[in-house]
Design a protein around this motif. Structure first.
Motif, PDB file in Angstrom:
ATOM      1  N   LEU A 171       0.734  -1.236  -0.058  1.00 13.96           N
ATOM      2  CA  LEU A 171      -0.121  -0.085   0.069  1.00 13.96           C
ATOM      3  C   LEU A 171       1.008   1.354   0.050  1.00 13.96           C
ATOM      4  N   ALA A 172       0.660   2.103  -0.833  1.00 15.17           N
ATOM      5  CA  ALA A 172       1.256   3.443  -0.936  1.00 15.17           C
ATOM      6  C   ALA A 172       0.346   4.601  -1.293  1.00 15.17           C
ATOM      7  N   SER A 224      -0.235   9.211  -0.277  1.00 17.64           N
ATOM      8  CA  SER A 224       0.029  10.489   0.258  1.00 17.64           C
ATOM      9  C   SER A 224      -0.924  11.015   0.856  1.00 17.64           C
ATOM     10  N   SER A 225      -0.334  11.818   1.894  1.00 17.20           N
ATOM     11  CA  SER A 225      -1.466  12.821   2.843  1.00 17.20           C
ATOM     12  C   SER A 225      -2.586  11.793   3.486  1.00 17.20           C
ATOM     13  N   MET A 226      -3.854  12.168   3.063  1.00 16.83           N
ATOM     14  CA  MET A 226      -4.798  11.511   3.570  1.00 16.83           C
ATOM     15  C   MET A 226      -4.883   9.842   2.757  1.00 16.83           C
ATOM     16  N   GLY A 227      -4.479   9.808   1.791  1.00 21.10           N
ATOM     17  CA  GLY A 227      -4.063   8.288   1.217  1.00 21.10           C
ATOM     18  C   GLY A 227      -3.068   7.639   1.993  1.00 21.10           C
ATOM     19  N   GLY A 228      -2.156   8.447   2.820  1.00 19.61           N
ATOM     20  CA  GLY A 228      -1.191   7.757   3.517  1.00 19.61           C
ATOM     21  C   GLY A 228      -1.761   7.076   4.826  1.00 19.61           C
ATOM     22  N   TRP A 229      -2.966   8.016   5.495  1.00 14.19           N
ATOM     23  CA  TRP A 229      -3.590   7.479   6.331  1.00 14.19           C
ATOM     24  C   TRP A 229      -4.685   6.585   6.034  1.00 14.19           C
ATOM     25  N   CYS A 250       3.942  -0.994   3.526  1.00 17.36           N
ATOM     26  CA  CYS A 250       3.133   0.098   3.724  1.00 17.36           C
ATOM     27  C   CYS A 250       4.096   1.385   3.482  1.00 17.36           C
ATOM     28  N   PHE A 251       4.030   2.493   2.384  1.00 17.69           N
ATOM     29  CA  PHE A 251       4.749   3.058   1.972  1.00 17.69           C
ATOM     30  C   PHE A 251       4.165   4.576   2.035  1.00 17.69           C
ATOM     31  N   LEU A 252       4.445   5.184   3.048  1.00 15.27           N
ATOM     32  CA  LEU A 252       3.523   6.252   3.481  1.00 15.27           C
ATOM     33  C   LEU A 252       4.180   7.866   3.135  1.00 15.27           C
ATOM     34  N   LEU A 253       3.701   8.933   2.402  1.00 20.02           N
ATOM     35  CA  LEU A 253       4.059  10.085   2.113  1.00 20.02           C
ATOM     36  C   LEU A 253       3.303  11.155   2.928  1.00 20.02           C
ATOM     37  N   ALA A 254       4.144  11.792   3.674  1.00 26.39           N
ATOM     38  CA  ALA A 254       3.441  12.870   4.478  1.00 26.39           C
ATOM     39  C   ALA A 254       1.836  12.480   5.042  1.00 26.39           C
ATOM     40  N   PRO A 255       1.885  11.261   5.562  1.00 32.89           N
ATOM     41  CA  PRO A 255       0.697  10.578   6.052  1.00 32.89           C
ATOM     42  C   PRO A 255       0.154  11.559   7.045  1.00 32.89           C
ATOM     43  N   SER A 287      12.805   6.998  -6.595  1.00 37.62           N
ATOM     44  CA  SER A 287      13.903   6.145  -6.075  1.00 37.62           C
ATOM     45  C   SER A 287      13.721   5.315  -4.888  1.00 37.62           C
ATOM     46  N   GLU A 288      13.267   5.848  -3.756  1.00 37.84           N
ATOM     47  CA  GLU A 288      12.917   5.246  -2.549  1.00 37.84           C
ATOM     48  C   GLU A 288      11.972   4.154  -2.723  1.00 37.84           C
ATOM     49  N   PHE A 289      10.709   4.483  -3.531  1.00 37.31           N
ATOM     50  CA  PHE A 289       9.775   3.676  -3.830  1.00 37.31           C
ATOM     51  C   PHE A 289      10.204   2.285  -4.525  1.00 37.31           C
ATOM     52  N   ARG A 290      10.852   2.595  -5.581  1.00 37.45           N
ATOM     53  CA  ARG A 290      11.630   1.425  -6.276  1.00 37.45           C
ATOM     54  C   ARG A 290      12.433   0.502  -5.259  1.00 37.45           C
TER      55      ARG A 290
END
Length: 179
Positions: A72-73, A75-80, A94-99, A163-166
């Motif tokens: 699951l990846a 961003s923001s609300m998507g991170g939540w 679980c890859f969370l960007l500015a969750p 890059s981090e996601f890969r």
């Protein structure tokens, strides 16, 4: 033994969409791997976190995704959404960007991330989701965290995020056959 199918579900933020720069860049990166199905969920029909959580569960069910083979990846609300989904359905990654964690109005603002592998990336200058509560949650749960000199959208760090996601996907893929 052949590598099992890996599912990647991408969840965008509140004011964004499945075609956003970060979500599409991560989807494109995921699709370069063999045996990976990447799905960018369209949450634009609602701003309600609980409804978006239901949409994630429905997308996983519809795809027939085994949580043990799912990343699951978001961003923001998507991170939540991703963090909260992992609490009820332990996933591979679980890859969370500015969750959007520790935020008022969310049904459960500090979910327990239950993934074999996790990564949080946040911007020091985030003016939407304060970085310190996210760092505190990451500390309490032992979540690897990268904080970049960027804002909430991480727009100056898209290449680094991809890059981090890969790397994250490579790590998850290499552990698919292990218990």
């Amino acid at each position: 033994m052949p590598t099992p199918q890996l599912f990647v579900f991408l969840s965008h933020g509140l004011e964004s969409g499945p075609g956003s720069t970060k979500i599409q860049a991560m989807k494109d990166a995921a699709e370069t791997f063999p045996n990976v199905t990447a799905i960018a969920i369209d949450h634009r029909s609602t701003k309600d976190p609980a409804t978006r959580l239901t949409q994630m569960a429905a997308a996983m069910d519809e795809a027939g995704a085994d949580p043990a083979c799912t990343v699951l990846a978001g961003s923001s609300m998507g991170g939540w959404v991703c963090a909260q989904t992992s609490e009820s359905q332990p996933v591979l990654g679980c890859f969370l960007l500015a969750p959007a964690l520790a935020m008022a109005g969310y049904p459960q603002s500090s979910p327990r991330v239950r993934a074999r592998f996790s990564q949080v990336i946040h911007g020091w200058a985030d003016d939407v989701v304060p970085v310190m509560p996210v760092l505190e949650l990451a500390r309490k749960q032992g979540l690897p965290t990268l904080v970049l000199p960027d804002g909430h959208r991480l727009e100056n760090s898209v290449d680094r995020v991809v890059s981090e996601f890969r790397w994250f996907l490579e790590m998850c893929r290499s552990n698919l056959n292990e218990p």
